[in-house]
Design an enzyme around this catalytic site. Sequence first.
Site, PDB file in Angstrom:
ATOM      1  N   GLU A   1     -14.239 -15.002  -6.819  1.00  0.00           N
ATOM      2  CA  GLU A   1     -13.510 -14.631  -5.599  1.00  0.00           C
ATOM      3  C   GLU A   1     -14.479 -14.516  -4.424  1.00  0.00           C
ATOM      4  O   GLU A   1     -15.523 -13.869  -4.533  1.00  0.00           O
ATOM      5  CB  GLU A   1     -12.803 -13.274  -5.779  1.00  0.00           C
ATOM      6  CG  GLU A   1     -11.993 -12.900  -4.547  1.00  0.00           C
ATOM      7  CD  GLU A   1     -11.352 -11.505  -4.599  1.00  0.00           C
ATOM      8  OE1 GLU A   1     -12.024 -10.556  -5.055  1.00  0.00           O
ATOM      9  OE2 GLU A   1     -10.195 -11.369  -4.173  1.00  0.00           O
TER      10      GLU A   1
ATOM     11  N   LYS B   1      -7.653   8.130  -0.438  1.00  0.00           N
ATOM     12  CA  LYS B   1      -8.962   7.806   0.161  1.00  0.00           C
ATOM     13  C   LYS B   1      -8.950   6.368   0.663  1.00  0.00           C
ATOM     14  O   LYS B   1      -8.894   5.427  -0.115  1.00  0.00           O
ATOM     15  CB  LYS B   1     -10.108   7.970  -0.850  1.00  0.00           C
ATOM     16  CG  LYS B   1     -11.456   7.982  -0.121  1.00  0.00           C
ATOM     17  CD  LYS B   1     -12.626   7.589  -0.949  1.00  0.00           C
ATOM     18  CE  LYS B   1     -12.890   6.125  -1.041  1.00  0.00           C
ATOM     19  NZ  LYS B   1     -13.254   5.420   0.210  1.00  0.00           N
TER      20      LYS B   1
ATOM     21  N   GLU C   1      -4.869  -2.800  -8.696  1.00  0.00           N
ATOM     22  CA  GLU C   1      -4.517  -4.042  -7.970  1.00  0.00           C
ATOM     23  C   GLU C   1      -5.835  -4.650  -7.516  1.00  0.00           C
ATOM     24  O   GLU C   1      -6.458  -4.154  -6.572  1.00  0.00           O
ATOM     25  CB  GLU C   1      -3.640  -3.710  -6.747  1.00  0.00           C
ATOM     26  CG  GLU C   1      -2.266  -3.187  -7.075  1.00  0.00           C
ATOM     27  CD  GLU C   1      -1.320  -4.279  -7.569  1.00  0.00           C
ATOM     28  OE1 GLU C   1      -1.609  -5.478  -7.381  1.00  0.00           O
ATOM     29  OE2 GLU C   1      -0.295  -3.913  -8.158  1.00  0.00           O
TER      30      GLU C   1
ATOM     31  N   CYS D   1      -5.908 -10.591  -0.738  1.00  0.00           N
ATOM     32  CA  CYS D   1      -6.061 -10.781  -2.191  1.00  0.00           C
ATOM     33  C   CYS D   1      -5.254 -11.970  -2.688  1.00  0.00           C
ATOM     34  O   CYS D   1      -5.632 -12.640  -3.636  1.00  0.00           O
ATOM     35  CB  CYS D   1      -5.636  -9.519  -2.924  1.00  0.00           C
ATOM     36  SG  CYS D   1      -3.936  -9.059  -2.541  1.00  0.00           S
TER      37      CYS D   1
END
Length: 489
Positions: free
Chosen positions: A390, A179, A254, A289
């Site tokens: 973040e 997905k 991850e 990331c």
Amino acid sequence: MTSVGTDLKEYPMLVDGELCASAAGEWIVSLDPSTEEPLGKVPAGSRLDVERAVASAERAAGPWAATSATDRAALVRELARRATSRAPELLELEVRDTGNTKSRMVKDVSMATTLMEYFAGLALELKGETIPASATGLHFSVREPYGVVGRILAFNHPFMFAASRLAAPLVAGNTVVLKPSEESPLSTSILAELCADVFPPGVVSIVTGTGREAGAALVQHPAVRRLSFIGSVPTGMEIQRLAATTSVKHVSLELGGKNPFVVFPDADPAAVSAAAVAAMNFGHQGQSCGSTSRLLVHADLYDEVVDRVAASMAAIKVGMPLRDDTGMGPLNSARHLANVRSHVAAAHEDGARLVTGGGRPRGGEFDRGYWLEPTLFADVTPDMRLFRNEVFGPVLGITRWTDDDDLWGMVNGVDYGLTASIWTNDLNRALLAARAVRAGYVWINGTSSHFPGTNFGGVKQSGLGSEEGLDELLSFTEQKTVNIFLPGR
Ligand code: NAD
């Protein structure tokens, strides 16, 4: 992303070998982040579509696992070859759909195919071991696939992640239901076409749709015992929770990072300033990331580095991402722009000093679209939200440090532990730093690069497991131990 239907070009998904719409006939429209104009639409897959995809993946799993690993690898190589032949078309669609710049996205297809070739080449490493556990028996282990693997992906490199992350589970003998993100999903339709031509029905299915609907259905499907996720920490935690509601599953994650770039006083200020800007990946608007968005500079170099970084960030050419000379495009979506802006507002509130950027770039072409200037805050301290949270956007914070004893408390004093970049010419310092930093992937005097065969993954809240190395391949297998009794001995 919007769920309003239009007459736009349809980009189908792949279920049971068929390129198709969703069972309910609903669509998700993908917008060009530069202009907010609709670009195309993908099926809004639902639980029903996921059930159909998993049922076909279950049917295909036995025959696929019964093929040899080298035959499976050959088909993965064929997929890589066909992806390369569509690279120009993929590049244009990806740039328009993501807003990432063409100059940076030009490598994405080859990054994907490099990893596909790498995992295809590892096929014969899917081996077990013999154990001298008794004098009279033979004891050995074999690696077997899980069956159906679910892979759920983030929005930032849609094709690269989708294509490269099929390779390891397929070579290991699993079938895959993938997905993509509902934000920038169009290029995965080209991957769906390629997979329909290369693999038997059910070996790969690609179900587009929202996380809440299609994603959650895949996570909760009891037949999907191996899940692998790339995305944010809150979604990763939700996936762990949802997965456990239906069965025992192996989940690898991850996740995000708040990655440090540490500058020691012996480093060259010009070199570290250039590297710190490059390491923010402004060509993807910082939406990477591994971007090192916490720049911790020793006091001896601090002022010079702030000035140099500010000058190069101010010189980044923001503009339409398909232009060759554009250095930064728009953020990916209205949702994401609002999120990044809230981090900028928090930095102001917490007293960080804005050095450059912070607003929408000026000029008519930026009236519509999800634009933000490359943004630099200095004098960021560990108590500020910009130091800890973040942003996943074009916002860099610089922190001054003076004392080696305090440094590692600052560096490691956040919840994340994905990447780290350390800059010094002193070998002892470099090795001690590599040991002290709590991160899964460390560069000494370097940034950003991934190297196939090296395990990439985070520690702490940045994730579980690793990808891009042998561990990823083996993580898609379960071990069976066989003990043979030899009565004659
Ligand atoms: P996200 O967590 O919002 O979404 C990721 C995926 O999860 C999407 O496909 C989404 O549809 C799906 N999802 C959402 N809710 C779900 C649910 N309840 N059940 C199942 N699936 C669900 O992340 P994003 O905004 O797409 O990506 C940005 C994040 O990804 C950042 O935190 C970034 O650091 C991280 N990221 C990590 C890596 C890595 O390798 N560590 C790589 C790229 C991005």
